[in-house]
Design a protein around this motif. Sequence first.
Motif, short mmCIF file in Angstrom:
data_model
loop_
_atom_site.label_atom_id
_atom_site.label_comp_id
_atom_site.label_asym_id
_atom_site.label_seq_id
_atom_site.Cartn_x
_atom_site.Cartn_y
_atom_site.Cartn_z
N GLU A 1 59.94 67.96 7.09
CA GLU A 1 59.52 68.76 5.95
C GLU A 1 58.01 68.97 5.95
OE1 GLU A 1 60.78 69.06 1.35
OE2 GLU A 1 60.09 67.09 1.98
N VAL A 2 57.61 70.21 5.66
CA VAL A 2 56.19 70.55 5.52
C VAL A 2 55.98 70.94 4.06
CG1 VAL A 2 54.34 72.10 6.23
CG2 VAL A 2 56.03 71.35 7.90
N VAL A 3 54.97 70.33 3.43
CA VAL A 3 54.66 70.60 2.03
C VAL A 3 53.22 71.08 1.93
CG1 VAL A 3 54.52 69.64 -0.30
CG2 VAL A 3 56.24 68.76 1.30
N VAL A 4 53.06 72.26 1.33
CA VAL A 4 51.73 72.82 1.11
C VAL A 4 51.54 72.93 -0.40
CG1 VAL A 4 50.21 74.80 1.47
CG2 VAL A 4 51.85 74.14 3.24
N SER A 5 50.49 72.32 -0.91
CA SER A 5 50.23 72.37 -2.34
C SER A 5 48.74 72.57 -2.57
CB SER A 5 50.70 71.08 -3.02
OG SER A 5 50.00 69.96 -2.49
N GLY A 6 48.41 72.93 -3.78
CA GLY A 6 47.01 73.12 -4.11
C GLY A 6 46.85 73.83 -5.42
N GLU A 7 45.67 74.37 -5.61
CA GLU A 7 45.38 75.04 -6.87
C GLU A 7 44.37 76.15 -6.63
OE1 GLU A 7 43.77 74.00 -11.36
OE2 GLU A 7 43.85 72.43 -9.85
N ILE A 8 44.61 77.28 -7.25
CA ILE A 8 43.63 78.36 -7.27
C ILE A 8 43.01 78.32 -8.66
CG2 ILE A 8 43.24 80.84 -7.14
CD1 ILE A 8 45.61 81.00 -5.25
N LYS A 9 41.74 78.05 -8.68
CA LYS A 9 41.05 77.88 -9.96
C LYS A 9 40.70 79.23 -10.57
CE LYS A 9 39.54 73.33 -8.90
NZ LYS A 9 38.87 72.66 -7.89
N GLU A 10 40.81 79.30 -11.88
CA GLU A 10 40.45 80.51 -12.63
C GLU A 10 38.95 80.70 -12.54
OE1 GLU A 10 41.35 83.80 -14.97
OE2 GLU A 10 42.84 82.30 -14.41
N LYS A 11 38.51 81.92 -12.27
CA LYS A 11 37.09 82.20 -12.20
C LYS A 11 36.54 82.40 -13.60
CE LYS A 11 37.27 84.55 -7.77
NZ LYS A 11 37.00 85.80 -7.06
N GLU A 12 35.29 81.97 -13.78
CA GLU A 12 34.63 82.22 -15.06
C GLU A 12 34.17 83.66 -15.07
OE1 GLU A 12 31.75 79.47 -16.50
OE2 GLU A 12 32.75 77.78 -15.51
N ARG A 13 34.48 84.35 -16.15
CA ARG A 13 34.14 85.76 -16.24
C ARG A 13 33.28 86.02 -17.47
NH1 ARG A 13 39.41 85.57 -14.42
NH2 ARG A 13 39.83 86.76 -12.56
N LYS A 14 32.50 87.06 -17.37
CA LYS A 14 31.76 87.52 -18.54
C LYS A 14 32.52 88.69 -19.12
CE LYS A 14 27.28 86.17 -16.75
NZ LYS A 14 25.96 86.62 -16.33
N GLY A 15 32.56 88.78 -20.41
CA GLY A 15 33.27 89.88 -21.04
C GLY A 15 34.73 89.53 -21.30
N ILE A 16 35.48 90.52 -21.67
CA ILE A 16 36.88 90.35 -22.04
C ILE A 16 37.75 90.81 -20.87
CG2 ILE A 16 38.68 91.08 -23.63
CD1 ILE A 16 36.45 91.60 -25.68
N LEU A 17 38.70 89.98 -20.48
CA LEU A 17 39.64 90.34 -19.43
C LEU A 17 40.71 91.24 -20.04
CD1 LEU A 17 40.63 89.95 -16.50
CD2 LEU A 17 41.97 88.01 -17.34
N ARG A 18 40.74 92.49 -19.63
CA ARG A 18 41.69 93.46 -20.18
C ARG A 18 43.04 93.42 -19.47
NH1 ARG A 18 40.20 95.04 -25.13
NH2 ARG A 18 37.98 95.48 -25.13
N ARG A 19 43.03 93.13 -18.19
CA ARG A 19 44.27 93.04 -17.44
C ARG A 19 44.09 92.00 -16.35
NH1 ARG A 19 47.02 98.26 -15.25
NH2 ARG A 19 48.17 98.05 -17.17
N GLY A 20 45.03 91.09 -16.25
CA GLY A 20 44.97 90.06 -15.22
C GLY A 20 46.32 89.89 -14.57
N SER A 21 46.39 90.07 -13.27
CA SER A 21 47.66 89.91 -12.58
C SER A 21 47.56 89.00 -11.36
CB SER A 21 48.21 91.28 -12.16
OG SER A 21 47.30 91.93 -11.31
N ARG A 22 46.38 88.44 -11.12
CA ARG A 22 46.23 87.51 -10.01
C ARG A 22 46.83 86.16 -10.38
NH1 ARG A 22 40.18 87.75 -7.93
NH2 ARG A 22 39.64 89.57 -9.14
#
Length: 167
Positions: free
Chosen positions: A88-109
Amino acid sequence: MTLPVRRNRPSTTSDRPIGWTSPNPLAEFDDLLNQMSGLLESTVGTVAPAVAWTPLADVMEEDDAYRIEIEIPGAKSSDINVETDGQEVVVSGEIKEKERKGILRRGSRRTGAFEYRVRLPEKVDADNVTADMEDGVLTITVPKAEVARHRRIEVTHRTDTGRSAGG
């Protein structure tokens, strides 16, 4: 001859609001999931957080190895763990949320914790597994374990005297 009478039933579609009631149509599902999680936590104690998502991947078999290509755009190499346990191969991790300026109107990542697991059909050489990250694609090469090589064994014929013929 009598004909069947069709009776009007109260329509539930007329009671529904037209369009979505909230800007995010999945907000109600998120709210329900949070409520269920809270209920489970209150009855059995603290629950380990569930893995948020599984990345897309291709697994290819070559003559001497398996190659696994996993799409993880936005992930840093330092935030990815690759482990092997038997086949068995297990790949795990985390993609951290980027800090943004302003208001996020649409996010799909996709962000947050991820995990991908695959069980390979043959024994593998876990000591020589390699992992490379390029252009958001993690490529893991898992060599197959050395197996007994195929060889042909000559069959000899014994005579009645105990000696072998032809040799």
